[in-house]
Design a protein around this motif. Structure first.
Motif, short mmCIF file in Angstrom:
data_model
loop_
_atom_site.label_atom_id
_atom_site.label_comp_id
_atom_site.label_asym_id
_atom_site.label_seq_id
_atom_site.Cartn_x
_atom_site.Cartn_y
_atom_site.Cartn_z
N VAL A 105 -8.75 50.44 -40.44
CA VAL A 105 -7.33 50.75 -40.58
C VAL A 105 -6.94 50.75 -42.05
CG1 VAL A 105 -6.77 49.78 -38.32
CG2 VAL A 105 -6.68 48.32 -40.34
N ALA A 106 -5.85 51.45 -42.34
CA ALA A 106 -5.33 51.53 -43.70
C ALA A 106 -4.14 50.59 -43.84
CB ALA A 106 -4.92 52.95 -44.03
N LYS A 107 -3.86 50.23 -45.07
CA LYS A 107 -2.70 49.38 -45.34
C LYS A 107 -1.43 50.04 -44.81
CE LYS A 107 -0.14 47.18 -49.09
NZ LYS A 107 -0.05 46.94 -50.55
N GLY A 108 -0.61 49.26 -44.07
CA GLY A 108 0.65 49.77 -43.53
C GLY A 108 0.52 50.37 -42.14
N GLN A 109 -0.72 50.49 -41.63
CA GLN A 109 -0.90 51.06 -40.29
C GLN A 109 -0.43 50.06 -39.23
OE1 GLN A 109 -4.73 52.87 -39.70
NE2 GLN A 109 -4.65 52.63 -37.47
N VAL A 110 0.21 50.58 -38.13
CA VAL A 110 0.73 49.72 -37.07
C VAL A 110 -0.42 49.19 -36.23
CG1 VAL A 110 2.23 49.59 -35.05
CG2 VAL A 110 2.90 51.00 -37.01
N LEU A 111 -0.42 47.85 -36.03
CA LEU A 111 -1.46 47.20 -35.23
C LEU A 111 -0.93 46.80 -33.85
CD1 LEU A 111 -2.92 44.82 -37.98
CD2 LEU A 111 -3.64 47.15 -37.41
N VAL A 112 0.22 46.12 -33.83
CA VAL A 112 0.79 45.59 -32.59
C VAL A 112 2.30 45.80 -32.62
CG1 VAL A 112 1.10 43.51 -31.17
CG2 VAL A 112 -1.04 43.83 -32.44
N ILE A 113 2.87 46.10 -31.46
CA ILE A 113 4.32 46.26 -31.34
C ILE A 113 4.83 45.25 -30.30
CG2 ILE A 113 6.21 47.81 -30.68
CD1 ILE A 113 4.50 50.15 -31.55
N LEU A 114 5.87 44.50 -30.68
CA LEU A 114 6.54 43.59 -29.75
C LEU A 114 7.77 44.28 -29.18
CD1 LEU A 114 6.41 40.23 -31.77
CD2 LEU A 114 4.70 41.19 -30.22
N ASN A 115 8.16 43.84 -28.00
CA ASN A 115 9.38 44.38 -27.39
C ASN A 115 10.56 44.18 -28.34
OD1 ASN A 115 11.94 44.27 -25.72
ND2 ASN A 115 10.45 44.99 -24.20
N SER A 116 11.34 45.27 -28.60
CA SER A 116 12.37 45.20 -29.64
C SER A 116 13.70 45.80 -29.20
CB SER A 116 11.88 45.93 -30.89
OG SER A 116 11.55 47.29 -30.58
N GLU A 117 13.97 45.83 -27.89
CA GLU A 117 15.22 46.42 -27.43
C GLU A 117 16.44 45.69 -27.98
OE1 GLU A 117 15.76 49.18 -25.78
OE2 GLU A 117 13.61 49.61 -25.81
N ARG A 118 16.43 44.36 -27.89
CA ARG A 118 17.59 43.60 -28.37
C ARG A 118 17.79 43.80 -29.88
NH1 ARG A 118 19.47 39.83 -24.78
NH2 ARG A 118 18.17 39.40 -22.94
N GLU A 119 16.72 43.80 -30.61
CA GLU A 119 16.81 43.94 -32.07
C GLU A 119 17.29 45.35 -32.45
OE1 GLU A 119 14.84 40.44 -31.12
OE2 GLU A 119 14.31 42.48 -30.48
N ARG A 120 16.90 46.35 -31.65
CA ARG A 120 17.36 47.71 -31.95
C ARG A 120 18.86 47.82 -31.69
NH1 ARG A 120 13.82 49.94 -29.37
NH2 ARG A 120 12.40 50.41 -31.09
N LEU A 121 19.32 47.22 -30.62
CA LEU A 121 20.76 47.23 -30.33
C LEU A 121 21.54 46.49 -31.41
CD1 LEU A 121 20.70 46.60 -26.46
CD2 LEU A 121 21.27 48.73 -27.64
#
Length: 382
Positions: A105-121
């Motif tokens: 992987v390269a620097k800055g590449q996405v590895l893991v995503i957590l649920n973010s619905e509340r944070e987006r709102l």
């Protein structure tokens, strides 16, 4: 009767042959046991009409200079030049894992995503509030010249806009924390989580290692503390890749001695362009320690006698016995300490009948620029 006469004659002949062989070999045996001795028969056979020795054929070569090299051996452990275990900054549920073990992987590449619905709102709400505060401030600033709005109300509107913008920035950070990025280029280890897992700031998500170079940590005896220097070359071998040698340099040296093991820690960096070396590998480490320069001669030219070790040196076609001390043997050569210098002509073969002052006719082995000779001619074996 005739038979007895024949046997008598044969016996006398055998005795005569044995006596001749004894007289001929006596000098050789005496010279072998005591090189300084001067047998009477050798004097008689070596004397010419003017009483001088005939030249004894020998093979010789010039002494060269060699560095006294000592190899310090140790066992080390490899670690990646950059290696981290990645933890989330916040708690949450894993929405997606975008990498697998062994991925580059390269620097800055996405590895893991957590649920973010509340944070987006929360981010969207903060953006609306910041926009509303900016519009209110604009209306107040337009009305202030007409005297419709007090200066204090304009100042309060500016403060409210600043607070709204800070809240928006905080919401952006909270949302960004739900996306875990690679901090540098590297190779991903085995992910420790799956989609749906609950994680917090103490949960290891995945490991990431940059192994463009490997750091090898090893221990060296304190007696060598003065001999190991940063930038010094090292050779390493790993049992995982038998027969292959890798070269690196000493990067750092500990500032203290371990009082229990009486050793100090050394770290070497080994380039790893093909990623064949891995963190955690064990290594055999070799550090070459340069020492003094000593005269070097062929191994067979060094002899042992009652007074210790010595060599035969040729000067003006005559030999002299030079006592020496052996410093080190290496690749068929011997490093010596004694009254010997580079360029001295040393007898290599034909030493059995030598004695101090004996005249010799030397066949000199040719030498290259390093002073190490190659055979050119033949002579009496030693």
């Amino acid at each position: 009767m005739a038979r007895k006469s024949t046997l008598l004659i044969a016996g006398v002949a055998l005795i005569a042959v044995a006596a001749s062989a004894y007289i001929f070999a006596k000098d050789e045996i005496t010279a072998l046991v005591s090189p300084d001795a001067q047998p009477q028969q050798a004097q008689q056979r070596g004397s010419g009409g003017n009483g001088g020795d005939r030249s004894l054929p020998v093979i010789a070569e010039y002494a060269s200079l060699m560095d006294e090299k000592t190899v310090v051996e140790s066992v080390g452990t490899g670690k990646s030049a950059l290696g981290v275990s990645i933890y989330p900054a916040v708690s949450g549920e894993v929405a997606d894992v975008l990498v697998r073990a062994g991925d580059k992987v390269a620097k800055g590449q996405v590895l893991v995503i957590l649920n973010s619905e509340r944070e987006r709102l929360a981010r969207d709400l903060a953006a609306v509030q910041a926009k509303d505060a900016q519009q209110l401030l604009a209306r107040y600033e337009q009305a202030r010249p007409l005297g419709a709005v007090a200066e204090s109300e304009v100042d309060s509107a500016r403060t409210a806009l600043a607070e709204a913008r800070i809240a928006l920035d905080q919401a952006e950070v909270d949302l960004a924390d739900r996306t875990i990025l690679a901090p540098f280029d590297g190779i991903v280890g085995i992910p420790q989580i799956e989609p749906g897992d609950r994680v917090d700031s103490s949960t290891v998500l995945v490991t990431l290692d940059n192994i463009e170079s490997i750091l090898v940590d090893f221990e060296v005896a304190e007696t060598r503390f003065d001999n190991v220097r940063a930038g010094q070359s090292v050779r390493v071998e790993t049992w995982s890749l038998p027969g292959e040698t890798f070269t690196g340099v000493v990067e750092s040296i500990a500032s203290r001695i371990d009082p229990d093991s009486r050793t100090f820690s050394v770290r070497a960096r080994v380039p790893n362009p093909n990623s064949r070396l891995l963190a955690g590998m064990s290594f055999a480490v070799y550090v070459d320690i340069e020492g003094k320069q000593y005269p070097s001669v062929a191994e067979i030219s060094v002899l042992w006698g009652d007074g210790g070790t010595y060599i035969w040196r040729i000067e003006d076609e005559k030999v002299s016995r030079v006592p020496v001390r052996i410093v080190k043997r290496t690749n068929g050569r011997i490093l010596l300490d004694g009254d010997i210098a580079k360029g001295d002509l040393i007898v290599v073969e034909g030493v059995l009948r030598l004695r101090p002052g004996r005249t010799v006719a030397a066949t000199i082995r040719g030498s290259d620029e390093t002073g190490v000779a190659t055979r050119d001619g033949s002579g009496e074996g030693s």
